[in-house]
Design an enzyme around this catalytic site. Structure first.
Site, short mmCIF file in Angstrom:
data_model
loop_
_atom_site.label_atom_id
_atom_site.label_comp_id
_atom_site.label_asym_id
_atom_site.label_seq_id
_atom_site.Cartn_x
_atom_site.Cartn_y
_atom_site.Cartn_z
CE LYS A 36 -4.97 -3.40 5.78
NZ LYS A 36 -6.37 -3.45 6.21
CB THR A 37 -9.53 0.28 4.33
OG1 THR A 37 -8.75 -0.31 5.37
CG2 THR A 37 -11.00 0.26 4.73
CG ASP A 222 -8.54 -6.07 5.94
OD1 ASP A 222 -7.49 -5.97 5.29
OD2 ASP A 222 -8.95 -5.18 6.71
CD GLU A 223 -4.57 -6.00 8.52
OE1 GLU A 223 -3.51 -6.51 8.14
OE2 GLU A 223 -4.67 -4.79 8.82
NE ARG A 607 2.89 1.01 11.53
CZ ARG A 607 2.05 0.62 10.55
NH1 ARG A 607 0.76 0.88 10.66
NH2 ARG A 607 2.49 -0.01 9.48
#
Length: 725
Positions: A36-37, A222-223, A607
């Site tokens: 996403k970044t 973002d987020e 994770r």
């Protein structure tokens, strides 16, 4: 100018679609590990390079300074431009920038100061004392949370009075009222106030609001799933039919409801804005297919979600390992032994992470890691600007810059000790209240009128003279020179030299690093009109609001599942996968909270990059009681074909059942000592320690060592000849 092909190269189809989308409102559902970044950075570059949008017309909002800096760095590398003037930052840093530019409209003094969380709590405590509340009966922390919670709901004290009926709430409202009055009098702004004050600025000043509505043609967030009601409210103040909003987030990773995050913000985004183009980023670049299928299976049990399914074009990977421990000590020993084996295979310690639902679970794990001399780190430790010695030095700098900063005055008036005890400080406080002035001005009044005993008066005169000298130097010295002078004259170093050597030396080294930080600090465009000292003070306050831990030596990473969000590790252990623990007891029967617990499990699973271990215990000591525990429902939601069960002695089988705690199997390894034959899981007796269960063994014959867990929960290694069936 960068061509389209360069901006879209190395992006998958969905990422390209998000980056090159026509000008419109966008909702990008970005799954874990989906890049996403990269999409945000390339979208920002696309707007500037292909849509010819001025950099000054873009507002990009992140949740952490780390994320903001990463975005700035990537944009610089991609476009080769200086990003310091761009409006890229956290909600709090952008709010701070807006308030500095519009302090008059926001009804703030130009020199307003930011209160970090610790300073806010100290002020709350002082306010409580001033209105006659004993902090042993009334919790300052609870009052602080009450204040912040209601600010996040955009409620001032007068807006909640009508809702309160019980005495406890009314008392908290009273604290809130007096606290806000004190903040307004002293020119102090806490973190929640930064956001609320900007919301009110836009709400109450149409000219200001319209200026930024016309300026920011594109708003990127973002987020987005982590926004609270207040954050979304002031973003919506900027939205018009003529500008565009791009929200990037993942409703399946919304895990901060307990601190105010509203999952409804992302779930209702399309309804709120109407014309919204939805794009799903589902290709994962982090985990193996087995891990992703496990995560998909768990999160699919939630009903209130926008929906997506993660996949990867990498390998299927190893099965997910499931271990059923006898109790928490057995669980910790298993985890540490697995880590030892992984280290022998060539993994680094920092490639192994142990995730748990509750901080209290770390103790047993820490004990085992210490016992086996394996370095570890509790992720989320104090950052540089949160350390006590740095906060004290910064308090001196704050008082140099702004003598009316009462919180800074309170912190350093007698630190290091200079003969100004509680009675003297209380006299200064009383004088300040009587004169309706700052503690600094009250101190000068006490000196002028000699209203203190001789010894206290002399000490106060010395302190005032010191600070006056430092205040005079701020116009003569640059920031690093002033910082060095303050540290030298404050006598902080001699104070810490008296502490135990390692601890004191570490603090002194941190003070030296503060001087280095002042040397490396530059006043950015965000700090328009501020002196270097004022900008540095604001920078320190904003940095201390971050909760990420510093990087340390190669060490095993321990953290709560909440702290793990945004991180990734080759090897992940999720421990304590039991009902009443995960999902937590208070969430198990609340559908809304249970869904958030399941999202937390999804975050934990995703994770892991290469290998995931899931462990649970048949018995666990919680709240002082050792009680039987059943496996978490989340384990039952993972398809059995994705899992292999690890038994003691590293014997691997397909899982038998997740419905009940797994008992010793018929094929459990047996030990023949030459006198009798025992098996793992069998009950044995020791003359001194009583009855226990066999967990493990080493060697053969009468002198073989057998690990036994006794009724009190203690585990001991004993020679076989000392035990009887």
């Amino acid at each position: 100018m960068i061509d389209q092909a360069s901006l879209l190269t190395d992006l998958n189809a969905a990422q390209q679609q998000a980056v090159s989308a026509p000008l419109n409102n966008l909702l990008i559902l970005a799954g874990a590990g989906s890049g996403k970044t990269r999409v945000l950075v390339h979208r920002l570059a696309w707007l500037m390079e292909q849509e010819h949008v001025s950099p000054q017309q873009i507002l990009s909002v992140t949740f952490t300074n780390k994320a903001a800096k990463e975005m700035q760095s990537r944009v610089e590398q991609l476009l080769h431009i200086d990003t310091r003037g761009l409006w890229i930052g956290t909600f709090h840093s952008l709010a701070h920038r807006l308030l500095r530019l519009h302090y008059e409209e926001a009804k703030l003094p130009q020199s307003f100061q930011i209160l970090d969380s610790n300073d806010q709590q100290r002020l709350v405590k002082r306010v409580m004392k001033s209105i006659g509340l004993d902090d042993k009966q009334w919790s300052p922390r609870e009052a602080q949370q009450f204040i912040n919670r209601h600010k996040d709901k955009m409620k001032r004290p007068q807006n909640i009075s009508c809702e309160a009926s019980d005495f406890h709430t009314q008392t908290n409202i009273k604290i809130y009222q007096h606290y806000q009055q004190q903040c307004d009098a002293d020119g102090l702004v806490d973190f929640s106030e930064l956001l609320l004050r900007v919301y009110e600025l836009f709400r109450d000043h149409p000219t200001v609001r319209q200026h930024y509505q016309q300026r920011f043609h594109h708003i990127l967030i973002d987020e987005f799933q982590d926004t609270n009601r207040l954050q979304y409210a002031w973003l919506k103040q900027l939205k018009t039919p003529d500008n565009y909003m791009m929200a990037v987030g993942d409703d399946d990773q919304s895990i901060y409801g307990w601190r105010g995050a509203e999952i409804a913000n992302i779930q209702q985004f399309q309804q709120e804005l109407g014309d919204v183009h939805l794009i799903r980023l589902e290709q994962n670049y982090r985990s193996t297919q087995n891990i992703l299928e496990a995560a998909n299976a768990v999160i699919a049990q939630n009903t209130d979600r926008l929906g997506k399914s993660l996949w990867t074009d990498s390998s299927r990977g190893e099965p997910i390992a499931l271990f059923t421990a006898f109790n928490e000590q057995d669980e910790a020993q298993f985890v540490v032994k697995q880590i030892q084996g992984l280290l022998m295979q060539g993994y680094r310690r920092d490639e192994c992470a142990i995730l748990y639902r509750s901080n209290a679970q770390s103790r047993v794990l820490e004990e085992q890691l210490l016992y086996h001399d394996i370095p570890y780190r509790i992720y989320g430790g104090l950052r540089f600007f949160e350390r006590a010695e740095i906060k004290s030095a910064m308090a001196y700098l704050r008082l140099v810059h702004h003598p009316a900063d009462n919180e800074a005055f309170e912190r350093i008036i007698n630190f290091p000790t200079r003969g100004l005890g509680d009675k003297t400080v209380e006299h200064i406080r009383a004088t300040a209240r009587e004169l309706n002035t700052s503690l600094w001005a009250a101190s000068q009044h006490c000196i002028a009128h000699k209203s203190l005993p001789t010894r206290a008066l002399t000490a106060l005169q010395s302190f005032v003279a010191l600070m006056t000298h430092l205040q005079e130097q701020q116009t003569e010295l640059d920031l690093p020179e002033l910082t060095k002078l303050v540290i030298e004259h404050s006598r902080l170093i001699p104070h810490y030299e008296k502490e135990p050597r390692d601890q004191g030396q570490a603090r002194i080294e941190n003070l030296g690093e503060l001087i280095n930080a002042s040397k490396q600090f530059y006043v950015s465009d965000e700090a328009e009109g501020m002196s270097p000292l004022a900008a540095f003070i604001s920078h320190a306050a904003l940095e201390s609001g971050e909760l990420q831990a510093d990087q340390h030596q190669d060490s095993v990473q321990l953290m709560t599942l909440h702290s793990a969000k945004g991180l990734e590790f080759p090897i992940v252990f999720m421990v304590g996968m039991e009902e009443q623990l995960f999902p937590a007891k208070q969430s198990a029967y609340d559908p809304k909270r249970l869904e958030e617990e399941r999202r937390l499990c999804y975050v934990g699973i995703t994770r892991a990059q290469h290998k995931l271990y899931l462990t649970h215990a048949e018995y666990r000591r919680l709240y002082g009681e050792n009680a039987p525990h059943t496996a978490s429902r989340f384990l039952r939601e993972i398809p059995k074909e994705l899992v292999e069960e690890i038994r003691l002695r590293n014997e691997i089988r397909r899982p038998l059942s997740y419905q009940k705690p797994i008992k010793p199997h018929a094929n459990t390894p047996r030990l023949n000592t030459g006198h009798t034959s025992w098996h793992v899981g069998q009950m044995v007796t020791h003359a001194k320690f009583g009855e226990g269960m066999v967990l493990n063994y080493e060697g053969n014959g009468p002198q073989a060592r057998i690990q036994v867990r006794f009724g009190n929960g203690d585990s001991k290694w004993l020679v076989a000849s000392a035990l009887t069936v």
